[in-house]
Design a protein around this motif. Structure first.
Motif, PDB file in Angstrom:
ATOM      1  N   ASN A 142       0.831  -1.206   0.000  1.00 48.98           N
ATOM      2  CA  ASN A 142       0.000   0.000   0.000  1.00 48.98           C
ATOM      3  C   ASN A 142       0.866   1.257   0.000  1.00 48.98           C
ATOM      4  O   ASN A 142       0.754   2.101   0.883  1.00 48.98           O
ATOM      5  N   TRP A 143       1.727   1.367  -0.997  1.00 45.62           N
ATOM      6  CA  TRP A 143       2.670   2.479  -1.070  1.00 45.62           C
ATOM      7  C   TRP A 143       1.962   3.840  -1.098  1.00 45.62           C
ATOM      8  O   TRP A 143       2.471   4.827  -0.607  1.00 45.62           O
ATOM      9  N   GLU A 144       0.762   3.873  -1.657  1.00 48.12           N
ATOM     10  CA  GLU A 144       0.026   5.142  -1.721  1.00 48.12           C
ATOM     11  C   GLU A 144      -0.278   5.674  -0.324  1.00 48.12           C
ATOM     12  O   GLU A 144      -0.334   6.890  -0.112  1.00 48.12           O
ATOM     13  N   GLN A 195       2.838   7.484   0.917  1.00 51.01           N
ATOM     14  CA  GLN A 195       2.942   8.816   0.305  1.00 51.01           C
ATOM     15  C   GLN A 195       1.981   9.799   0.977  1.00 51.01           C
ATOM     16  O   GLN A 195       2.305  10.963   1.149  1.00 51.01           O
ATOM     17  N   GLU A 196       0.809   9.301   1.378  1.00 53.91           N
ATOM     18  CA  GLU A 196      -0.175  10.139   2.044  1.00 53.91           C
ATOM     19  C   GLU A 196       0.312  10.625   3.405  1.00 53.91           C
ATOM     20  O   GLU A 196       0.027  11.723   3.823  1.00 53.91           O
TER      21      GLU A 196
END
Length: 127
Positions: free
Chosen positions: A118-120, A123-124
């Motif tokens: 869940n790389w996103e 980033q969040e």
């Protein structure tokens, strides 16, 4: 209490959960995965340089999910990443350059993903 580990397979881009992790061999520098096919099991060895090994913190989130190093968690609307720091487990709230010891608030946090799948979410946390 047993110490659980899970493994991120870099080449296969998938997480190997503790129940399928057969062994971590420090001498051979490899992990061995147990896979089930029909009614038989097979073993597959993966060298250390092709995996990331993550240890369980020994704590569980508010939903009863085991918390591992590398998990992305939510607490009071903030996202954080579980890390090992000076022999303790912390939740690093990157956005605020702040951290908390996991043991103090484990039952208040919720595991929402991990840094590999869940790389996103990672980033969040930096926004």
């Amino acid at each position: 209490m047993s110490i659980n580990f899970r493994v991120w397979d870099k080449e296969g881009r998938r997480m190997i959960p503790p129940k399928y992790l057969y062994s971590i061999d420090l001498l051979q520098e490899q992990v061995t995965e147990r896979t089930k096919c029909n009614y038989t099991f097979s073993l597959r060895s993966i060298p250390f340089d092709k995996v990331e090994i993550m240890q369980s913190t020994g704590f569980f989130d508010k939903n009863g999910k085991e918390i591992f190093e590398g998990d992305v968690v939510k607490c009071s609307g903030l996202l954080g990443i579980i890390k090992s720091f000076k022999a303790m487990w912390i939740c690093s709230f990157v956005k605020y350059s702040n951290y908390q010891k996991v043991g103090f608030f484990a039952k208040e946090i919720e595991v929402v993903g991990n840094i590999y799948e869940n790389w996103e979410l990672v980033q969040e946390t930096k926004k």
